[in-house]
Design a protein around this motif. Structure first.
Motif, PDB file in Angstrom:
ATOM      1  N   ASP A 153     -13.865  -5.525  -2.283  1.00  0.00           N
ATOM      2  CA  ASP A 153     -14.488  -4.497  -1.275  1.00  0.00           C
ATOM      3  C   ASP A 153     -13.434  -4.154  -0.385  1.00  0.00           C
ATOM      4  O   ASP A 153     -13.414  -3.149   0.204  1.00  0.00           O
ATOM      5  N   PHE A 154     -12.427  -4.987  -0.055  1.00  0.00           N
ATOM      6  CA  PHE A 154     -11.280  -4.519   0.905  1.00  0.00           C
ATOM      7  C   PHE A 154     -10.583  -3.396   0.140  1.00  0.00           C
ATOM      8  O   PHE A 154     -10.167  -2.696   0.837  1.00  0.00           O
ATOM      9  N   ALA A 155     -10.202  -3.642  -1.048  1.00  0.00           N
ATOM     10  CA  ALA A 155      -9.409  -2.425  -1.758  1.00  0.00           C
ATOM     11  C   ALA A 155     -10.270  -1.128  -1.668  1.00  0.00           C
ATOM     12  O   ALA A 155      -9.689  -0.230  -1.588  1.00  0.00           O
ATOM     13  N   LEU A 156     -11.368  -1.261  -2.086  1.00  0.00           N
ATOM     14  CA  LEU A 156     -12.231  -0.047  -2.210  1.00  0.00           C
ATOM     15  C   LEU A 156     -12.428   0.510  -0.668  1.00  0.00           C
ATOM     16  O   LEU A 156     -12.153   1.652  -0.755  1.00  0.00           O
ATOM     17  N   ALA A 157     -12.358  -0.249   0.275  1.00  0.00           N
ATOM     18  CA  ALA A 157     -12.180   0.154   1.901  1.00  0.00           C
ATOM     19  C   ALA A 157     -11.244   0.988   2.152  1.00  0.00           C
ATOM     20  O   ALA A 157     -11.165   1.988   2.737  1.00  0.00           O
ATOM     21  N   GLU A 158      -9.930   0.330   1.675  1.00  0.00           N
ATOM     22  CA  GLU A 158      -8.702   0.772   1.825  1.00  0.00           C
ATOM     23  C   GLU A 158      -8.621   2.305   1.143  1.00  0.00           C
ATOM     24  O   GLU A 158      -8.165   3.321   1.853  1.00  0.00           O
ATOM     25  N   ARG A 159      -8.994   2.273  -0.115  1.00  0.00           N
ATOM     26  CA  ARG A 159      -9.188   3.616  -0.736  1.00  0.00           C
ATOM     27  C   ARG A 159      -9.943   4.688  -0.174  1.00  0.00           C
ATOM     28  O   ARG A 159      -9.505   5.714   0.081  1.00  0.00           O
ATOM     29  N   LEU A 160     -11.021   4.313   0.347  1.00  0.00           N
ATOM     30  CA  LEU A 160     -12.033   5.074   1.094  1.00  0.00           C
ATOM     31  C   LEU A 160     -11.300   5.731   2.630  1.00  0.00           C
ATOM     32  O   LEU A 160     -11.405   6.922   2.831  1.00  0.00           O
ATOM     33  N   LEU A 161     -10.728   4.887   3.177  1.00  0.00           N
ATOM     34  CA  LEU A 161     -10.010   5.184   4.463  1.00  0.00           C
ATOM     35  C   LEU A 161      -8.863   6.216   4.118  1.00  0.00           C
ATOM     36  O   LEU A 161      -8.528   6.956   5.033  1.00  0.00           O
ATOM     37  N   ALA A 162      -8.160   5.934   2.907  1.00  0.00           N
ATOM     38  CA  ALA A 162      -6.886   6.784   2.688  1.00  0.00           C
ATOM     39  C   ALA A 162      -7.516   8.354   2.280  1.00  0.00           C
ATOM     40  O   ALA A 162      -6.625   9.144   2.617  1.00  0.00           O
ATOM     41  N   THR A 163      -8.671   8.483   2.269  1.00  0.00           N
ATOM     42  CA  THR A 163      -9.238   9.818   2.039  1.00  0.00           C
ATOM     43  C   THR A 163      -9.582  10.485   2.985  1.00  0.00           C
ATOM     44  O   THR A 163     -10.144  11.628   2.930  1.00  0.00           O
ATOM     45  N   ARG A 164      -9.961   9.933   4.354  1.00  0.00           N
ATOM     46  CA  ARG A 164     -10.459  10.414   5.585  1.00  0.00           C
ATOM     47  C   ARG A 164      -9.286  10.984   6.191  1.00  0.00           C
ATOM     48  O   ARG A 164      -8.260  10.588   6.349  1.00  0.00           O
ATOM     49  N   PRO A 165      -9.735  12.145   7.084  1.00  0.00           N
ATOM     50  CA  PRO A 165      -8.745  12.764   7.700  1.00  0.00           C
ATOM     51  C   PRO A 165      -8.309  11.975   8.924  1.00  0.00           C
ATOM     52  O   PRO A 165      -8.905  11.054   9.514  1.00  0.00           O
TER      53      PRO A 165
END
Length: 165
Positions: A153-165
């Protein structure tokens, strides 16, 4: 960790105690039983302000309160051990999320009643309120508001955060 395990039960009891202590603290500082409170699980750390605003807008006029939730999209299986026992109808199933929004007095009463009853089925604030016979409002949310539970879940959260402005 399965909900029936002693560790999950102990964690749930500790969480109830923290929420109850927070509610008591609000009352000591002048909050009223009729005031709205929002309870959020810090493990849902991708929360966005617009989701909180949607919850507040949906619940302000509601007599009970409610929670962010996501209609279940996946096929749901009931198991016995590592074998499928049945496929569960999912059309009326939702994944509960946080924050959850209730009147302070109602939530305090619900948590106290659950603690007195030793209610093992109470896994969040909404289920405590349900145990009193109320039906919290389901407010559609985003799959991005997931709970960081497993290492992946931490890697998924990191990827999601990278897509946010």
């Amino acid at each position: 960790m399965p909900p029936s395990s002693p560790s999950a039960s102990t964690a749930s009891t500790r969480a109830w105690s923290r929420v109850a202590a927070g509610l008591d603290g609000l009352l000591e500082r002048g909050a009223a039983a009729a005031d709205w409170v929002l309870v959020h699980d810090a493990a849902r750390c991708l929360l966005r302000p617009e989701w909180v605003e949607a919850l507040i807008d949906a619940c302000l006029g509601d007599p009970v309160g409610g929670l962010l939730a996501l209609p279940l999209a996946d096929t749901l299986k009931q198991a016995r051990g590592d074998r499928v026992l049945a496929t569960v109808e999912r059309s009326d199933k939702w994944q509960a999320q946080t924050p959850q929004m209730f009147r302070l007095g109602l939530l305090r009463e619900a948590l106290a009643a659950s603690r007195r009853a030793g209610a093992p089925a109470v896994t969040d604030e909404a289920s405590a309120v349900e145990a009193l016979g109320h039906a919290p409002k389901l407010v559609p949310a985003s799959a991005e508001n997931f709970k960081l539970t497993y290492p992946g879940d931490f890697a998924l959260a990191e990827r999601l955060l990278a897509t946010r402005p």
